[in-house]
Design an enzyme around this catalytic site. Structure first.
Site, PDB file in Angstrom:
ATOM      1  N   HIS A  65     -55.136  -9.852   0.426  1.00  0.00           N
ATOM      2  CA  HIS A  65     -54.656  -9.699  -0.955  1.00  0.00           C
ATOM      3  C   HIS A  65     -53.570 -10.719  -1.289  1.00  0.00           C
ATOM      4  O   HIS A  65     -53.242 -10.922  -2.456  1.00  0.00           O
ATOM      5  CB  HIS A  65     -54.186  -8.262  -1.220  1.00  0.00           C
ATOM      6  N   ASP A 110     -58.262  -5.904   4.982  1.00  0.00           N
ATOM      7  CA  ASP A 110     -57.291  -6.748   4.279  1.00  0.00           C
ATOM      8  C   ASP A 110     -56.724  -7.826   5.210  1.00  0.00           C
ATOM      9  O   ASP A 110     -55.561  -7.769   5.623  1.00  0.00           O
ATOM     10  CB  ASP A 110     -56.178  -5.860   3.719  1.00  0.00           C
ATOM     11  N   SER A 205     -45.906  -8.204   2.828  1.00  0.00           N
ATOM     12  CA  SER A 205     -47.364  -8.250   3.005  1.00  0.00           C
ATOM     13  C   SER A 205     -47.756  -9.437   3.868  1.00  0.00           C
ATOM     14  O   SER A 205     -47.186 -10.521   3.754  1.00  0.00           O
ATOM     15  CB  SER A 205     -48.062  -8.379   1.655  1.00  0.00           C
TER      16      SER A 205
END
Length: 249
Positions: A65, A110, A205
């Site tokens: 992402h 992811d 992230s």
């Protein structure tokens, strides 16, 4: 940066009001060379927005992402410094490879691989991390690191932060999350929790989670920030075969 913020908003909407991707709170400052595999993913304005982990002389691992919708020339990685604002060596990217089964809505699978144009020069401060091939049980102590926000609404951390967390099994992880987010914990997810007031936050992230000196997870999503809910990582052991097949490392 606008493109990145828009992507975060879209993902947050998809996960429901209480979940937010991206997101160390309640951590400690890392020493120089403590996490030599840590990378900072930057945009064309040299702004950090995600972390990454060096896994080979031309390869890093991050969250899909973080990269979706970007071309290699739009991103670069900086390695070799615990200071987000100074030092380190910058590498341009030749290739971005998102996991073929990555789902933008659920954040399943992811993961993304980053290939640098030139080999990464290794040193005491720059080293790849070993990919774990073992299933990670509950109750294992692991260490997360990143330059994310230190509390909701704060700026990014200037110095690399780290914290120790404990792994949870996926069943308990789902129970600790609200109904909206339980379906976002997948068989290939890895959850951690320590206490309320400590956890990952925006800007973490794609950053690494290590246990026994091996890479076991990549930060995917969580309830912002350190709100007493488990953080969710993409499991590296669950994707090790794809990583090795794709990179040849």
């Amino acid at each position: 940066m606008f493109q990145y913020l828009l992507a975060v908003c879209l993902i947050s909407s998809a996960l429901g009001n209480e979940a937010q991707s991206g997101r160390i709170v309640g951590g400690r400052q890392a020493g120089r060379g403590q996490f030599p595999f840590q990378g900072s993913l930057r945009n064309l304005k040299n702004s950090h927005f995600c972390g990454a982990a060096i896994i080979g002389d031309r390869w890093l691992l991050t969250a899909a992402h973080c990269t979706i919708g970007n071309l290699p020339y739009q991103l670069r990685v900086v390695v070799g410094s615990v200071d987000r604002t100074a030092g380190g060596v910058s590498y341009n990217l030749a290739q971005i490879i998102e996991h073929p089964d990555f789902n933008e809505l659920t954040l399943d699978n992811d993961l993304a691989l980053l290939k640098t144009v030139y080999p990464i020069e290794m040193s005491f401060f720059v080293q790849p991390v070993v990919l774990s091939g073992n299933v990670i049980p509950a109750g294992i102590i692991a260490t997360a690191s990143g330059w994310g926000q230190t509390f909701v609404g704060s700026g990014l951390a200037t110095m690399l932060q780290f914290m120790e967390v404990r792994t949870l099994n996926n069943y308990e992880c789902k129970l600790r999350h609200g109904l909206q987010n339980r379906e976002k914990v997948h068989t290939t997810s890895l959850c951690t929790f320590s206490r309320s007031g400590q956890g990952t936050c925006m800007g973490d992230s794609g950053s690494p989670l290590v246990a026994n000196s091996e890479l076991v997870g990549i930060v995917s999503w969580g309830v912002p920030c350190a709100a007493g809910k488990p953080d969710v990582y993409t499991s590296v052991p669950a994707h090790r075969a794809w990583i090795k097949y794709t990179t040849g490392i």
